[in-house]
Motif scaffolding. Structure first.
Motif, short mmCIF file in Angstrom:
data_model
loop_
_atom_site.label_atom_id
_atom_site.label_comp_id
_atom_site.label_asym_id
_atom_site.label_seq_id
_atom_site.Cartn_x
_atom_site.Cartn_y
_atom_site.Cartn_z
N ASP A 1 0.83 -1.20 0.00
CA ASP A 1 0.00 0.00 0.00
C ASP A 1 0.87 1.25 0.00
OD1 ASP A 1 -0.11 1.14 3.10
OD2 ASP A 1 0.20 -1.03 3.00
N ARG B 1 -9.24 -4.44 -0.54
CA ARG B 1 -8.69 -3.93 0.72
C ARG B 1 -7.52 -2.98 0.47
NH1 ARG B 1 -9.29 -9.72 2.12
NH2 ARG B 1 -11.27 -9.90 3.23
N THR C 1 -7.07 0.88 1.67
CA THR C 1 -5.91 1.29 2.48
C THR C 1 -5.19 2.47 1.84
OG1 THR C 1 -5.62 -0.96 3.29
CG2 THR C 1 -3.75 0.53 3.51
N ARG D 1 -7.09 5.61 2.43
CA ARG D 1 -6.89 6.10 3.80
C ARG D 1 -5.51 6.75 3.95
NH1 ARG D 1 -9.58 1.23 5.20
NH2 ARG D 1 -7.57 0.20 5.57
N ASN D 2 -4.49 6.14 3.34
CA ASN D 2 -3.14 6.70 3.41
C ASN D 2 -3.11 8.11 2.81
OD1 ASN D 2 -2.33 4.27 4.46
ND2 ASN D 2 -1.27 3.57 2.61
#
Length: 329
Positions: free
Chosen positions: A274, A320, A324, A327-328
């Protein structure tokens, strides 16, 4: 805050797999879930069959050469309509209590025109009147589809309709083969290409929803697409040329959505982290001179394309990873 969503398709060949796909997107993409598609269940669940199931007032049948418009719906067309309703029953059951945003996908008018035949053969693309009627029937079908979704998932405040146009570049560049396979259909001029998309965008906007156009194919005329009034552009980042990047940057600066496909849609030999994917998006912002704090609010992270060809394990991981990375950012 950046969001994450899926392009649409997921792996699976059974109705039980469809329910699992719905649970996955609701659980892992809570900020922007989508109505899954499982084309692995056959032609009635694939893109063209799904699109014909939505088009209002058109009858079709499945012929050896593919889907063809007919005077009365054939058994496969009726099965496609039935399967779509059954899938929406599953979404309605599992999405009770969902609020916020939700996305659904529809096959675009040009991709349908390039894949569906006229009653006497050859693609609808070859007939100006036929492709116009198809686009108008599809626009009206989307209105009905949205009304149905609003009734089924009543808590959602923001509906998004993603218009899938993988064949748009082929239509624009005279690359769609004729029935014989020895020739190519004539290119469609830009004003008509735009008009048919505009009908779809207008139908979606009139229904109180946002229209996005998606394609993970190369050479899509993104400047033309952006000019149709769409609220969002969605593409595989690897398929965007220098000029396309400018179109996406301008969309972000104007407050429109840019959905970037950065997570591999097929099982990679070495899965990316990610952190690596996040850094790639940040480099893209830097290259275009965009402020991540401002532009990031309108960015959506997705897999590079649909996940139908992935293993179930990678499809779940790709979903997923998208969440992620968002969100990062």
């Amino acid at each position: 805050m950046s969001l994450a969503t899926g392009v649409g398709s997921m792996p699976g060949t059974t109705n039980a797999a469809y329910a699992e796909a719905v649970r996955l997107v609701l659980g892992e993409l809570p900020d922007l879930p989508h109505v899954p598609e499982l084309p692995g269940r056959g032609v009635i669940a694939a893109m063209t069959g799904r699109g014909l199931a939505l088009a209002d007032g058109l009858a079709a049948d499945l012929q050896p050469a593919g889907w063809r418009l007919t005077g009365a719906s054939g058994v496969d067309h009726r099965r496609a309509v039935s399967l779509l309703a059954q899938d929406l029953d599953t979404v309605e059951e599992l999405a009770q209590g969902v609020v916020g945003a939700f996305k659904t996908q529809v096959t675009g008018p040009w991709t349908l025109a390039a894949t569906v035949e006229k009653p006497r053969g050859d693609k609808l693309l070859s007939d100006h009147g036929a492709r116009r009627e198809l686009a108008q029937a599809l626009a009206e079908g989307v209105r009905i589809h949205l009304a149905d979704l609003r009734r089924r998932v009543s808590g959602v405040e923001r509906w998004i309709v993603q218009i899938d146009e993988p064949a748009l570049a082929a239509v624009a560049n005279a690359q769609v083969p004729t029935a014989s396979g020895f020739g190519r259909h004539r290119r469609v001029d830009a004003p008509e290409l735009s008009a048919h998309l505009e009908w779809m965008v207008a139908a979606i906007a009139d229904s109180g929803a946002e229209a996005w156009v998606h394609s993970c194919a190369p050479q899509i005329p993104w400047g033309l697409v952006a000019g149709t009034g769409v609220a969002g552009l969605s593409a595989d980042l690897d398929m965007l040329g220098p000029g396309d990047l400018d179109v996406f940057a301008e969309a972000l600066e104007a407050g429109r959505t840019a959905a970037l496909g950065v997570v591999p849609s097929a099982d990679p030999a070495t899965p990316p982290s990610d952190a690596r994917l996040t850094e790639r998006v940040q480099r893209w912002f830097d290259m275009l001179g965009l402020d991540p704090e401002t532009a990031g609010e309108h960015l959506v992270v997705t897999p590079t394309c649909g996940l139908a060809g992935a293993t179930p394990a990678w499809a779940a991981r790709a979903v997923r990873l998208s969440a992620t990375v968002a969100r990062n950012l």
